[in-house]
Design a protein around this motif. Structure first.
Motif, short mmCIF file in Angstrom:
data_model
loop_
_atom_site.label_atom_id
_atom_site.label_comp_id
_atom_site.label_asym_id
_atom_site.label_seq_id
_atom_site.Cartn_x
_atom_site.Cartn_y
_atom_site.Cartn_z
N GLN A 139 -8.09 4.39 12.89
CA GLN A 139 -8.94 3.88 13.97
C GLN A 139 -9.12 2.38 13.81
O GLN A 139 -8.84 1.83 12.76
N SER A 173 -11.81 0.88 13.37
CA SER A 173 -12.79 0.58 12.33
C SER A 173 -12.20 0.71 10.93
O SER A 173 -12.81 0.35 9.96
N ARG A 174 -11.02 1.29 10.82
CA ARG A 174 -10.35 1.31 9.52
C ARG A 174 -8.89 0.90 9.73
O ARG A 174 -7.98 1.69 9.66
N ASP A 225 -5.79 -4.05 6.19
CA ASP A 225 -6.63 -4.60 5.11
C ASP A 225 -5.71 -4.89 3.93
O ASP A 225 -4.84 -4.09 3.61
N ARG A 274 -4.70 -2.27 1.21
CA ARG A 274 -3.88 -1.10 1.50
C ARG A 274 -2.39 -1.38 1.35
O ARG A 274 -1.58 -0.49 1.46
N GLY A 321 -4.68 4.77 6.92
CA GLY A 321 -5.91 4.25 6.31
C GLY A 321 -6.16 4.64 4.87
O GLY A 321 -7.31 4.67 4.43
N TYR A 322 -5.11 4.95 4.12
CA TYR A 322 -5.31 5.38 2.73
C TYR A 322 -4.76 4.37 1.73
O TYR A 322 -3.86 3.60 2.05
N SER A 357 -5.20 16.85 8.94
CA SER A 357 -6.00 16.15 9.96
C SER A 357 -5.46 14.75 10.26
O SER A 357 -5.88 14.12 11.22
#
Lengths: 285, 381
Positions: free
Chosen positions: B56, B58-59, B63, B66, B311-312, B321
């Motif tokens: 999303q 928001s993530r 960054d 990551r 996002g991980y 998911s």
């Protein structure tokens, strides 16, 4: 972009300080960060009793939600929790002994108007301003989160636990129950499950940081501790300061997302930022 | 998923609720026929119907932290006996290779270890004395136990359980068991005996009668469930799932990891074929080793792409998911949410059934409800 804050009185055992008023100031100073919901958890030893309070939200036809409270002895806790879980119109709110959680959608000043936060006393407390990112704007998705596993645990959180589905699945497999869709609840349930397992709060925080992924800072409070924890990469803010005390209030440690929150309550000495991945814990005297 | 397709799914579930009659044709097939160019669509390969759900706003995936995605995987349930892989891959050497190919492979594995990119090897051969990589020996006869870092046993019934009991007493390293299609019946027993994980060969299992018509994703999903079932009510202490067979490129590896695989078993013959230009007449050990090395380093970086995008910072945080599928079959077999509705097919069936029961005011107990759900799910499996 939620806003979080917390404080621990350094009052040599007085334990009955104006925590509510200080928390309220800290929340209002960070209101610009988030406007969807606000909440606090305050710990006051004078509230402690032999029985526990289980609070839940109940959806009513005439109004949005009302908050029910059931007082229960430790023997009847699981029976009462089971009753609440079986009612589809019921949403878990909190499991309290000396802790009091108050939360609502809307602004911090409205929370104070409605519940009189400024008048609340105690030894420590945490506060939260919510902007909804991964779950809906409802009172039960508002912070602080507590658990049905152990009473008197509350957490507030800024950021995202990106692997919360995985953590939630493994905790559910272990037999722990979740009550919301929020990724933040996984912090509370994880900490409670580990405290139950080995009774070491610091170890519980370290284990969570090792398993959780994503950018986050959270503040977690138990009846005798408060901790601020940042993700292992330090991607979300968090700052700690100390107020040496005045005639009106004893000294206290304060922590928040923004420096403005420390400024407004005069916690501007011994400023530090918690090291990424390392829990900074303050214990009640 | 288009609106008319959602309506079609809903209609077909309601039809089954009302009539209780199994379907003649799967809803996937009906959807396919109403789509344009349906005749050119490839049937059956459910891997292709799985897509990753990007992070999303928001993530966001950009960054800086990551950029480094952790791939390290531990094998072993006991602290001091764990084997660490820097890439979650075990070269799965079930088939015999020529000695020169083996030497090239061993050299490549040593070089990968030097490059902090350790991967392991599963093979029937005796481990080399001065190897740097972890070697899992496939053991038919336990008297032939050499000096491996880990052991792989093939499940052949009660005899294997007796072997495990015997080996566990004298061997401290990880023990993996390659299971057959009936793994869900005995995985818990094997874990109870102290094994450290199971190896599922999806190619072999989907050929069996039990998995007839099903896809590799169903095998992976069921194998993970079998391991989870053992850990119901307790914390998982690190039992791993090794998936071999139909997982032969980085895309499938990532999807398999999302479905529950901890480690990928990469076929040796496939590996040697992939590095290309293989011929015994012009075989150069060092060049082949270098090609294997390059291929594995490229795979290593490919494996980090999707975890970063969703996002991980850790490859192993992928879960169903993080994916969406446009195929009902894939949703049923891998418990993956359907795109457009963001719910698994099972969730949809449960919700529609609940609504139907309430609207029609039908009295259905929990057991009957489960029966109806199973019937509907079976129609799409």
């Amino acid at each position: 972009m939620c806003g979080i804050c917390g404080l621990m009185m350094d009052d040599n055992g007085l334990r009955h300080s104006s925590v509510g008023s200080i928390l309220q100031d800290m929340m209002e100073s960070q209101q610009i960060r988030a406007q969807d919901g606000a909440g606090i958890a305050i710990f006051d030893k004078s509230n402690a009793q032999d029985s526990f309070k289980i609070k839940n939200f109940r959806k009513e036809e005439t109004s949005d939600y009302i908050i029910n409270e059931v007082r229960t002895s430790s023997e009847n806790v699981s029976e009462n929790l089971q009753k609440m879980n079986q009612d589809p119109e019921c949403h878990f709110f909190s499991f309290e002994n000396e802790m009091t959680i108050i939360k609502e959608i809307g602004l911090a000043k409205d929370l104070d108007k409605k519940f009189g936060i400024r008048k609340m006393n105690g030894s420590h407390g945490i506060g939260h301003l919510r902007i909804a990112t991964s779950s809906r704007v409802t009172p039960y998705n508002t912070h602080p989160f507590s658990t049905t596993i152990l009473p008197d645990i509350a957490i507030v959180h800024n950021g995202e636990i990106t692997n919360y589905n995985l953590l939630k699945d493994s905790l559910e497999l272990e037999g722990f129950t979740f009550h919301t869709d929020s990724d933040s609840e996984v912090i509370a349930v994880f900490l409670a499950s580990r405290i139950l397992k080995h009774g070491d709060i610091e170890k519980a925080h370290r284990e969570f940081v090792a398993k959780a992924d994503g950018p986050f800072t959270y503040i977690a409070a138990t009846s005798d501790s408060i901790a601020i924890v940042r993700d292992k990469f330090g991607t979300r803010k968090g700052i700690i300061g100390y107020n040496p005390g005045t005639d009106d209030h004893p000294p206290f440690w304060a922590m928040a997302t923004d420096l403005s929150a420390l400024d407004v309550v005069g916690a501007t000495t011994k400023i530090e930022t918690p090291h990424p991945g390392k829990p900074r814990i303050f214990y009640r005297n | 998923m288009r609106l008319n397709e959602k309506a079609l799914i809903r209609k077909s579930i309601l039809e089954l609720c009302n009539t209780g009659m199994p379907r003649q044709k799967s809803t996937d097939d009906v959807i396919r026929t109403i789509r344009e160019k349906s005749s050119s669509e490839k049937e059956g390969n459910l891997w292709e119907y799985i897509i990753a759900l990007g992070a999303q706003l928001s993530r966001p995936p950009f960054d800086p932290y990551r950029e480094k995605i952790k791939l390290t995987t531990k094998i072993g349930r006991k602290g001091d006996q764990k084997i660490s892989l820097k890439i979650p891959i075990l070269i799965y050497g079930k088939f015999d290779l020529s000695q020169s190919s083996k030497d090239a492979l061993y050299l490549a594995l040593d070089n990968l270890d030097d490059n902090r990119s350790t991967i392991g090897l599963i093979s029937k051969d005796e481990p080399c004395d001065e190897r740097k990589y972890p070697h899992f020996q496939i053991l038919d006869d336990i008297s032939k136990l050499a000096d491996p870092d880990g052991i792989v046993l093939e499940y052949t019934g009660v005899k294997t359980e007796e072997k495990i009991e015997k080996i566990r007493k004298e061997f401290d390293g990880p023990i993996l068991v390659e299971v057959d299609e009936y793994f869900s019946y005995y995985t818990a027993k094997l874990l109870e005996l102290g094994i450290d994980g199971i190896v599922v060969n999806t190619d072999d299992i989907i050929k069996s009668e039990r998995y007839k018509g099903k896809h590799a994703i169903a095998v992976i999903h069921d194998a993970k469930l079998a391991i989870n079932e053992f850990y119901r009510g307790k914390e998982n202490d690190g039992a791993c799932l090794v998936v071999a067979g139909d997982v032969n490129n980085a895309g499938k590896m990532v999807k398999a990891a999302g479905l529950g695989a901890d480690i990928i078993g990469y076929d040796t013959s496939l590996l040697i074929a992939k590095v290309g230009h293989y011929s015994e007449n012009f075989f150069d050990e060092e060049i082949t080793a270098q090609k294997i090395f390059n291929h594995m380093i490229a795979t290593k970086s490919e494996l980090t792409g999707i975890p970063a995008a969703v996002g991980y910072s850790d490859f192993h945080n992928l879960s169903p998911s993080d994916f969406r599928t446009s195929s009902i079959k894939a949703s049923v077999q891998g418990n993956i949410p359907l795109e457009g509705v963001d719910k698994t097919y099972r969730n949809m069936v449960e919700e529609i059934l609940e609504e139907h029961v309430n609207t029609k005011n039908i009295s259905v107990n929990q057991q009957e409800r489960q029966k109806i759900i199973s019937l509907i799910m079976k129609g799409e499996n």
